[in-house]
Design a protein around this motif. Structure first.
Motif, PDB file in Angstrom:
ATOM      1  N   MET A   1       0.842  -1.164   0.000  1.00  0.00           N
ATOM      2  CA  MET A   1       0.000   0.000   0.000  1.00  0.00           C
ATOM      3  C   MET A   1       0.899   1.243   0.000  1.00  0.00           C
ATOM      4  O   MET A   1       1.911   1.293   0.674  1.00  0.00           O
ATOM      5  CB  MET A   1      -0.914  -0.004   1.235  1.00  0.00           C
ATOM      6  N   ASN A   2       0.507   2.202  -0.742  1.00  0.00           N
ATOM      7  CA  ASN A   2       1.196   3.467  -0.902  1.00  0.00           C
ATOM      8  C   ASN A   2       1.242   4.207   0.448  1.00  0.00           C
ATOM      9  O   ASN A   2       0.247   4.264   1.158  1.00  0.00           O
ATOM     10  CB  ASN A   2       0.414   4.249  -1.965  1.00  0.00           C
ATOM     11  N   PRO A   3       2.387   4.820   0.832  1.00  0.00           N
ATOM     12  CA  PRO A   3       2.479   5.534   2.119  1.00  0.00           C
ATOM     13  C   PRO A   3       1.473   6.682   2.230  1.00  0.00           C
ATOM     14  O   PRO A   3       0.943   6.945   3.299  1.00  0.00           O
ATOM     15  CB  PRO A   3       3.907   6.060   2.158  1.00  0.00           C
ATOM     16  N   ARG A   4       1.235   7.362   1.135  1.00  0.00           N
ATOM     17  CA  ARG A   4       0.256   8.462   1.153  1.00  0.00           C
ATOM     18  C   ARG A   4      -1.147   7.924   1.410  1.00  0.00           C
ATOM     19  O   ARG A   4      -1.937   8.515   2.155  1.00  0.00           O
ATOM     20  CB  ARG A   4       0.319   9.203  -0.175  1.00  0.00           C
ATOM     21  N   GLN A   7      -1.539   7.129   5.084  1.00  0.00           N
ATOM     22  CA  GLN A   7      -1.770   8.340   5.878  1.00  0.00           C
ATOM     23  C   GLN A   7      -3.239   8.757   5.815  1.00  0.00           C
ATOM     24  O   GLN A   7      -3.835   9.104   6.832  1.00  0.00           O
ATOM     25  CB  GLN A   7      -0.913   9.491   5.345  1.00  0.00           C
ATOM     26  N   ARG A   8      -3.805   8.747   4.623  1.00  0.00           N
ATOM     27  CA  ARG A   8      -5.218   9.107   4.454  1.00  0.00           C
ATOM     28  C   ARG A   8      -6.125   8.131   5.197  1.00  0.00           C
ATOM     29  O   ARG A   8      -7.105   8.542   5.840  1.00  0.00           O
ATOM     30  CB  ARG A   8      -5.588   9.124   2.973  1.00  0.00           C
ATOM     31  N   LEU A   9      -5.827   6.853   5.096  1.00  0.00           N
ATOM     32  CA  LEU A   9      -6.624   5.840   5.784  1.00  0.00           C
ATOM     33  C   LEU A   9      -6.548   6.042   7.293  1.00  0.00           C
ATOM     34  O   LEU A   9      -7.554   5.976   8.000  1.00  0.00           O
ATOM     35  CB  LEU A   9      -6.142   4.436   5.401  1.00  0.00           C
ATOM     36  N   PHE A  10      -5.341   6.314   7.807  1.00  0.00           N
ATOM     37  CA  PHE A  10      -5.168   6.549   9.240  1.00  0.00           C
ATOM     38  C   PHE A  10      -5.927   7.806   9.681  1.00  0.00           C
ATOM     39  O   PHE A  10      -6.598   7.808  10.718  1.00  0.00           O
ATOM     40  CB  PHE A  10      -3.672   6.676   9.573  1.00  0.00           C
ATOM     41  N   ALA A  11      -5.825   8.889   8.903  1.00  0.00           N
ATOM     42  CA  ALA A  11      -6.513  10.137   9.238  1.00  0.00           C
ATOM     43  C   ALA A  11      -8.032   9.948   9.209  1.00  0.00           C
ATOM     44  O   ALA A  11      -8.739  10.390  10.122  1.00  0.00           O
ATOM     45  CB  ALA A  11      -6.096  11.248   8.274  1.00  0.00           C
ATOM     46  N   THR A  12      -8.541   9.284   8.197  1.00  0.00           N
ATOM     47  CA  THR A  12      -9.986   9.040   8.080  1.00  0.00           C
ATOM     48  C   THR A  12     -10.482   8.170   9.234  1.00  0.00           C
ATOM     49  O   THR A  12     -11.510   8.463   9.850  1.00  0.00           O
ATOM     50  CB  THR A  12     -10.310   8.366   6.737  1.00  0.00           C
TER      51      THR A  12
END
Length: 156
Positions: A1-4, A7-12
Motif C-alpha cells: 500500500m502506498n504511504p500516502r 496516511q489518508r486511511l489513518f486520518a480518516t
C-alpha cells in the motif's frame, strides 16, 4: 500500500473514531436528563404494551387529574400533597412550593419529580393545564369515558 494512502486511511479512521466517541459521550450524558411520561395507572400497573414500570428513584413526568378532596396543605410550610388519577388507581404527589394559579381539584396537571415509593412521587415542578379542553394524547386515550369536571362547574 502506498504511504500516502496509508496516511489518508489513518486520518480518516481517526476522525471517524473521534466523532463516534464524541457522539457516544453526548448520548450518555443526555440519558440522565430524560424524563419519561407516565400516567398514574402506568406507574402502578406498567406500560400497556411493554409492562415496564418505573424504578424507585427514577425521574419522571406524570399527568392526570387532581382527585377532588385529596389536596392537603401544611399550615406551617408550603408543602402540599394531592392524589392524581386517570382511569385506574391513584398516585400521591408531594410538592414543596407555590402551586400554579390554575391548580384546582378536578383539574389536569403534569408534575415532574422522583418516584419515592410504588405510589408516591416527590415533585419538584407542577404545571397546570391552561385550557380545560386540551389533554396530552397519551392521557386523552386513557381518559376516554371518564367525566371531567371543568373548573367552572367544580364546587369548592
Amino acid at each position: 500500500m502506498n504511504p500516502r494512502r496509508k496516511q489518508r486511511l489513518f486520518a480518516t479512521t481517526s476522525i471517524i473514531l473521534l466523532v463516534s466517541a464524541a457522539i457516544g459521550i453526548m448520548l450518555y450524558s443526555l440519558s440522565d436528563n430524560v424524563d419519561a411520561f407516565y400516567t398514574p395507572s402506568e406507574i402502578i400497573e406498567g406500560k400497556d404494551k411493554t409492562g415496564i414500570k418505573p424504578t424507585l428513584g427514577q425521574r419522571l413526568r406524570i399527568g392526570g387529574m387532581v382527585v377532588p378532596g385529596s389536596v392537603s396543605r401544611d399550615a406551617e410550610t408550603l408543602a402540599v400533597s394531592f392524589d392524581l388519577v386517570d382511569v385506574g388507581p391513584s398516585v400521591t404527589v408531594q410538592y414543596q412550593g407555590i402551586l400554579p394559579d390554575l391548580f384546582r381539584e378536578g383539574q389536569g396537571i403534569v408534575a415532574t419529580g422522583t418516584l419515592k415509593d410504588s405510589s408516591l412521587i416527590v415533585a419538584h415542578e407542577v404545571l397546570a393545564k391552561h385550557d380545560e379542553e386540551y389533554m396530552p394524547p397519551e392521557l386523552a386515550e386513557k381518559m376516554k369515558g371518564i367525566k371531567h369536571v371543568p373548573p367552572s362547574e367544580a364546587t369548592y
